[in-house]
Design an enzyme around this catalytic site. Structure first.
Site, PDB file in Angstrom:
ATOM      1  N   HIS A  94     -35.481  32.087 -57.080  1.00 28.45           N
ATOM      2  CA  HIS A  94     -35.861  30.744 -56.735  1.00 28.45           C
ATOM      3  C   HIS A  94     -37.136  30.255 -56.490  1.00 28.45           C
ATOM      4  O   HIS A  94     -37.545  29.428 -55.672  1.00 28.45           O
ATOM      5  CB  HIS A  94     -34.883  30.218 -55.414  1.00 28.45           C
ATOM      6  CG  HIS A  94     -33.609  30.196 -55.765  1.00 28.45           C
ATOM      7  ND1 HIS A  94     -32.746  29.416 -56.246  1.00 28.45           N
ATOM      8  CD2 HIS A  94     -32.558  31.436 -55.165  1.00 28.45           C
ATOM      9  CE1 HIS A  94     -31.489  29.838 -55.995  1.00 28.45           C
ATOM     10  NE2 HIS A  94     -31.428  31.094 -55.534  1.00 28.45           N
ATOM     11  N   ASN A 167     -25.912  26.771 -54.742  1.00 28.16           N
ATOM     12  CA  ASN A 167     -26.236  26.473 -56.248  1.00 28.16           C
ATOM     13  C   ASN A 167     -25.486  25.349 -56.761  1.00 28.16           C
ATOM     14  O   ASN A 167     -24.666  24.795 -56.239  1.00 28.16           O
ATOM     15  CB  ASN A 167     -25.734  27.908 -56.927  1.00 28.16           C
ATOM     16  CG  ASN A 167     -26.787  29.107 -56.489  1.00 28.16           C
ATOM     17  OD1 ASN A 167     -27.805  28.831 -56.043  1.00 28.16           O
ATOM     18  ND2 ASN A 167     -26.141  30.298 -56.423  1.00 28.16           N
ATOM     19  N   HIS A 358     -32.063  29.129 -44.818  1.00 23.00           N
ATOM     20  CA  HIS A 358     -31.557  30.624 -44.491  1.00 23.00           C
ATOM     21  C   HIS A 358     -30.188  30.167 -44.185  1.00 23.00           C
ATOM     22  O   HIS A 358     -29.866  29.173 -43.271  1.00 23.00           O
ATOM     23  CB  HIS A 358     -32.193  30.877 -43.078  1.00 23.00           C
ATOM     24  CG  HIS A 358     -31.648  32.297 -42.696  1.00 23.00           C
ATOM     25  ND1 HIS A 358     -30.430  32.856 -42.673  1.00 23.00           N
ATOM     26  CD2 HIS A 358     -32.436  33.556 -42.087  1.00 23.00           C
ATOM     27  CE1 HIS A 358     -30.462  33.754 -42.311  1.00 23.00           C
ATOM     28  NE2 HIS A 358     -31.321  34.482 -41.936  1.00 23.00           N
TER      29      HIS A 358
END
Length: 735
Positions: A94, A167, A358
């Protein structure tokens, strides 16, 4: 010469081809014999960095086959730790991204399912920061490569920051975090020459994928148009994993998170994506930035699939398996709130680059499941930030700082910004207020949901409920339109055509035969290998598959075909082709209708500045054919005026512009004499309805201004279809 130096000298001799025996002074020890294990080729047995043989490189250590991953799994931790620290300071995955600020609000309080405050306060506008990204490539790669796209949302809530890290595809390649380093190593540039960049079309990726049948479902998504979004604003987002929501009574529901874009789902053609990568590698980043600057704020609805935990086993799908989704026909997606992005970052590095997401940043009322891929990510993300952002205080960087107060006794470390005061930096204490002291853990706040499913023994094994690798891949294939299926076939052919080892190509099409025999045959046809053989796939070492029957045969939600309610043309870019002599009288009404429908028209001409109109005035030009080719636009409008049309028809760039747009399935409208530019397609001015029927998405308008009443609606409807893939001549177009 000391013994240690003697050993070093012996190793050098051996590596230079000397095979004589080096003995110690007393002649009693054959040093070369002792050193031989270090001189030979590496053993073909996987070990830890300390040489401990790894018993299972596919499964993390869990409390029961479907239980949580155990912290004591030092093999997993060593592997993930090494992987997380391989690249600095760029993200390992990413790396290339774009981001924006915005707000989220919930439509209706969700207290039946969760205590999370931001999902229960309908008056609140929760600040968010959203980052989109490609996965495999470095920061310097292009936006439009075939890849998964990251979709990460940071909610700044009164109870702390909550990160929904996902995603644009609802499933993933692997089931257990133990395989994540292997997956990324395989898809990255090959280590001996670091090629290719940001591409999966090479030997190592397909070698890995062909040996891991669990990748098959995700491969179908990655080879589809989902991997080539038209815009970040026009793609879905998913939480990927199954999470839990906990209500005030302590009741648990499994939940899948979905982001549904207001503008609908739209993709690029593969040929178009490759050309954009060269013409404007920042295509997606620029689109997001410019849309927000113009006030065209991107919007998504947050949708939930909620499953009572006691009914989770009733679908024939293990919800802990990240390679599986829940078909919307079984559990509908319920819209619960809206996300709006309304402000660009002030500084790319300080915000977009330094933001730290996170999946373990939770708030009360949301919890994990025992998904073994998710469990590994909980360790990996923090570990990665330590290297990338320089130490344990990355939470104090402004973009990562919460909006609520925080208090603990974690002190010092690199880049500490908070100035701790007082004598006390521990708990319990009696030298300060001592308010933190709890011997029973009875503070209010986050409580992990009690899990009664954990069972002995601890083991490295995958649950048999994870063994179905092909039924949902078949479901995805069956849900595609004919054009989408052809695109998937073409993508597999392109990717596998770059693979130099025939055995890898063969293994992959053998796997595809377990998805659909026709798919496998079409993919295999030009690859110079044997016909697909499903039996050979099932005979591979380590093969596991239960060949489950999918509970639904097709799911329209998996297709990108435009939904009836998503056929607007808001923010679509329309190229208006013009030259000297352009007839603006017939053009203006169509332009105005497009603008009223939300589209943006840009005039493209042979030169910048302006062109002369048929009435002797000047008509402003926004771009040239060289700087803004057809791949930058969603549709093409050819203006009328004989002189303009004749000039464009003699200009190769203009002819190519129209032919390329036609090949890519885009809507095309020509007004009056502008049809001269379509003669290469066999379309003449005044073409009959029967002739135009052979060219879906092509609209011809008369030169009279009043004809705009019929021309504009037809053109708008054609743009709303996004693409017209059923054009019979598209493959023969030399563009």
């Amino acid at each position: 010469m000391g013994v240690r130096e003697g050993e070093r000298h012996t190793m050098v001799q051996a590596r230079n081809g000397a095979r004589g025996k080096a003995r110690a002074a007393d002649g009693s020890t054959d040093k070369l014999q002792q050193l031989q294990p270090y001189l030979d080729e590496p053993a073909q047995v996987l070990t830890t960095n300390q040489g401990l043989q790894i018993p299972d490189n596919h499964n993390s250590l869990k409390a029961g086959a479907r239980g949580p991953t155990l912290l004591e799994d030092f093999i997993l931790r060593e592997k993930i730790t090494h992987f997380d620290h391989e690249r600095i300071p760029e993200r390992v995955v990413h790396a290339r991204g774009a981001a924006a600020h915005g707000t989220f609000h919930v439509y209706k309080a969700l207290s039946e399912y969760t205590t999370a405050q931001f999902l229960n306060d309908t008056e609140a506008r929760t600040p968010v920061f959203v980052r989109f990204s490609t996965v495999a490539g470095p920061r310097g790669s292009a936006d439009t490569v075939r890849d998964v796209r990251g979709f990460a949302v940071k909610f700044y809530t009164p109870e702390g920051n909550y990160d929904l890290v996902g995603n644009n595809m609802p499933v993933f390649f692997i089931q257990d975090a133990m395989k994540f380093p292997d997956l990324i190593h395989a898809v990255k540039g090959e280590p001996h020459h670091e090629m290719p960049t940001a591409a999966s079309a090479h030997d190592t990726f397909w070698d890995f994928a062909s040996l891991m049948p669990e990748t098959t479902h995700m491969l179908m998504w990655a080879m589809s148009d989902r991997a080539l979004p038209r815009s970040y604003r026009m793609m879905e987002g998913f939480g990927v994993h199954t999470f839990r929501m906990i209500n005030g009574r302590g009741e648990s529901h499994f939940v899948k998170f979905h982001w549904k874009p207001k503008l609908g789902l739209h993709g690029l053609a593969w040929d178009e994506a490759q050309k954009i990568a060269g013409k404007d590698p920042d295509f997606h980043r620029r689109d997001l930035w410019e849309s927000i600057e113009k006030g065209h704020f991107p919007e998504w609805e947050l949708g939930l699939q909620l499953v009572p935990e006691d009914k989770a086993a009733s679908f024939g799908i293990d919800l802990l398996d990240a390679t599986k989704l829940i078909p919307e026909e079984l559990v509908p997606v319920v819209p619960v709130g809206k996300l709006v992005l309304n402000r660009n970052p002030d500084n790319f590095f300080a915000e977009t680059e330094q933001v730290a997401f996170h999946p373990g940043h939770l708030v009360p009322g949301i919890d994990f499941s025992n998904d073994p891929l998710l469990q590994g990510r909980l360790f990996s993300y923090t570990d990665t930030q330590l290297s990338r952002l320089g130490g344990p205080n990355f939470h104090e960087i402004p973009i990562n700082r919460g909006v609520c107060p925080f208090h603990n006794f974690q002190r010092d470390g690199m880049h500490r910004m908070t100035i701790g005061r007082g004598q006390v930096s521990y708990e319990p204490n009696s030298l300060a207020a001592g308010a933190e002291f709890r011997v029973d853990g009875g503070q209010h706040g986050f409580q992990s949901h009690p899990d009664n499913t954990i069972e002995p023994p601890k083991l490295r094994r995958r649950s048999p409920t994870f063994d179905d690798h092909f039924s949902q891949a078949a479901l995805f294939w069956n849900s595609m339109t004919p054009a989408e299926k052809e695109h998937i076939v073409a993508a597999f052919r392109f990717e596998l055509g770059k693979v130099t080892v025939p055995a890898i190509r063969q293994r992959m099409v053998n796997n595809l035969a377990l998805v659909d025999a026709r798919l496998a045959k079409k993919v295999a046809a030009p690859l110079g290998i044997e016909p697909p053989d499903a039996r050979a796939a099932t005979g591979q070492a380590g093969y596991r598959n239960v060949q489950a029957q999918s509970p639904v045969e097709e799911s329209p939600a998996l297709s990108m075909a435009p939904r009836p309610d998503k056929r607007g043309i808001q923010t679509r870019k329309v190229a208006v082709l013009a030259a000297d002599g352009v007839d603006v009288v017939s053009l203006r009404p169509v332009q105005q209708a497009l603008a009223d429908a939300g589209a943006e028209c840009l005039v493209v001409a042979p030169r910048l500045g302006s062109v002369a109109t048929a009435g002797g005035r000047r008509f402003d030009v926004h771009a040239t054919f060289a700087a803004m080719p057809s791949v930058m636009f969603d549709a093409v409008l050819v203006a009328g005026g004989k002189d303009s049309a004749d000039a464009l028809a003699q200009l190769g760039d203009a002819v190519h512009f129209v032919l390329e747009a036609y090949k890519h399935g885009k809507a095309i409208c020509a007004i009056g004499d502008g049809a001269a530019l379509l003669k290469w397609l066999g379309i003449a001015a005044g073409a009959s309805g029967e002739a135009l029927a052979q060219h879906p998405g092509v609209v011809l308008g008369a030169a009279q201004a009043e004809a705009a009443e019929t021309t504009a609606p037809a053109f708008i409807a054609a743009i709303g279809e996004h693409r017209h893939w059923d054009r019979p001549l598209a493959e023969s177009i030399p563009a």
